[in-house]
Design an enzyme around this catalytic site. Structure first.
Site, PDB file in Angstrom:
ATOM      1  N   LYS A 190       0.837  -1.201   0.000  1.00 63.58           N
ATOM      2  CA  LYS A 190       0.000   0.000   0.000  1.00 63.58           C
ATOM      3  C   LYS A 190       0.874   1.253   0.000  1.00 63.58           C
ATOM      4  CE  LYS A 190      -3.797  -2.343   2.307  1.00 63.58           C
ATOM      5  NZ  LYS A 190      -4.313  -2.840   3.596  1.00 63.58           N
ATOM      6  N   GLN A 213      -4.489  -1.616   9.722  1.00 71.18           N
ATOM      7  CA  GLN A 213      -4.479  -2.947   9.130  1.00 71.18           C
ATOM      8  C   GLN A 213      -5.140  -3.960  10.064  1.00 71.18           C
ATOM      9  OE1 GLN A 213      -3.500  -3.626   5.984  1.00 71.18           O
ATOM     10  NE2 GLN A 213      -4.082  -5.762   6.237  1.00 71.18           N
ATOM     11  N   ASP A 235     -11.263   2.831   4.515  1.00 73.54           N
ATOM     12  CA  ASP A 235     -11.596   1.407   4.539  1.00 73.54           C
ATOM     13  C   ASP A 235     -13.106   1.190   4.480  1.00 73.54           C
ATOM     14  OD1 ASP A 235      -9.652  -0.582   4.564  1.00 73.54           O
ATOM     15  OD2 ASP A 235      -9.086  -0.170   6.649  1.00 73.54           O
TER      16      ASP A 235
HETATM   17  N1  GUN Z   1      -7.074  -6.784   6.181  1.00 78.25           N
HETATM   18  C1  GUN Z   1      -7.470  -7.483   5.093  1.00 78.25           C
HETATM   19  N2  GUN Z   1      -8.104  -6.680   4.224  1.00 78.25           N
HETATM   20  C2  GUN Z   1      -8.107  -5.440   4.766  1.00 78.25           C
HETATM   21  C3  GUN Z   1      -8.611  -4.188   4.340  1.00 78.25           C
HETATM   22  O1  GUN Z   1      -9.209  -4.024   3.278  1.00 78.25           O
HETATM   23  N3  GUN Z   1      -8.395  -3.148   5.187  1.00 78.25           N
HETATM   24  C4  GUN Z   1      -7.768  -3.289   6.376  1.00 78.25           C
HETATM   25  N4  GUN Z   1      -7.631  -2.222   7.147  1.00 78.25           N
HETATM   26  N5  GUN Z   1      -7.298  -4.445   6.811  1.00 78.25           N
HETATM   27  C5  GUN Z   1      -7.464  -5.513   6.005  1.00 78.25           C
END
Ligand code: GUN
Length: 295
Positions: free
Chosen positions: A51, A95, A118
């Site tokens: 990311k 995350q 998110d």
């Molecule tokens: N863990 C797995 N997928 C995601 C996501 O789309 N966002 C976040 N914050 N954590 C994740």
């Protein structure tokens, strides 16, 4: 069988982002994303790294906050509060999953919903249910919907089965597909671990979104000829032949299911790159929507 190339669609989304970023730059604004990682789970670390890398490639402002596994709830809330009030940060992502001692729901609620790229905050969940376009939609389901649109798959009136009911994928995916309009208007069934006669359910589907987190769960006998399959799974399975000792496989037994499909996504190279692309798109949207000081 048509292979839906997520990597190519993601590139297209990122090109759109670049245009928007250039437009914002002309106004002296630059979208900024903060990604918070607590602990050292290797998969989470890898996601956070990619990311951050993608942000930099696009010229977004990127802050990567890596906190030790011993970080307390109060310390984390303090970091979130700082990011909420930081004018150069438009998007905040923590995350998931965090370490066990962290109350994830409380963390999500602490994020300013205008920075919740998110789409996990209750305000944004409600906006999705209300079909309010000012909200943020979770990146993975948003990416899956875009893949269907780009592949020319008609969702209107289609029987869609979503496998999995998670807050990250299954639930928002169902809401998106049943919403009115393009990429929606589907008849949605959400199936999960307690679903009875699952095979009967999946065999009726025109479109299956597999998001249960179990390697090779969806088998050929569970689908009908001509189905469209979107595989959200990213499962690490042991593979001594691989240098890393593992390989990534989806929730779909690709080799046996693909021949029956009208279209299917691969793993890797399907949904994965779309999730990151939609995160960039949501961050650009957040920057556009946050009024006030140029940043
Ligand atoms: N863990 C797995 N997928 C995601 C996501 O789309 N966002 C976040 N914050 N954590 C994740």
């Amino acid at each position: 069988m048509y292979l839906i190339k997520g990597t190519e669609v993601a590139e297209k989304v990122l090109e759109e982002c670049k245009r928007d970023i250039a437009e914002l730059a002309a106004q002296g604004r630059r979208p900024g994303l903060a990604v918070v990682l607590i602990g050292d789970d290797p998969a989470s670390r890898a996601y956070v790294r990619s990311k951050d890398r993608k942000c930099r490639e696009l010229g977004l402002h990127s802050v990567k906050l890596e906190l030790p596994a011993t970080t307390t709830q109060a310390e984390l809330l303090d970091e979130i509060a700082k990011l909420n009030s930081d004018p150069v940060i438009h998007g905040i992502l923590v995350q998931s999953p965090p370490p066990k001692h962290i109350d994830e729901a409380a963390i999500v609620r602490a994020i300013d919903p205008r920075k919740d790229v998110d789409g996990f905050h209750p305000v944004n969940v409600a906006k999705l249910a209300l079909e309010d376009p000012t909200g943020f939609v979770p990146c993975t389901p948003l990416g899956c919907q875009r893949l269907l649109l780009e592949a020319g798959v008609e969702t209107s009136g289609a029987n869609v089965v979503v496998l999995g009911r998670s807050m990250i994928v299954g639930k928002p995916m169902a809401l998106l597909l049943m919403a009115k309009g393009r990429g929606g208007d589907a008849t949605v069934t959400v199936a999960h671990s307690r679903t009875k006669n699952l095979v009967e359910v999946t065999r009726r589907a025109d479109i299956i979104i597999a998001a249960i987190g179990r390697p090779h769960f969806l088998k050929a006998d569970m689908v009908r000829e001509g189905v469209v399959v979107i595989d959200v799974g990213i499962n690490r399975v042991d593979d001594p032949a691989n240098d890393k000792g593992y390989k990534l496989v989806g929730d779909v037994a690709f080799d046996e299911v693909a021949p029956k499909c009208r279209a299917i996504t691969p793993v890797p190279g399907g949904v994965g790159p779309m999730t990151i692309a939609m995160l960039m798109a949501n961050t650009v949207k957040a920057c556009r929507m946050i009024k006030g000081k140029a940043s």
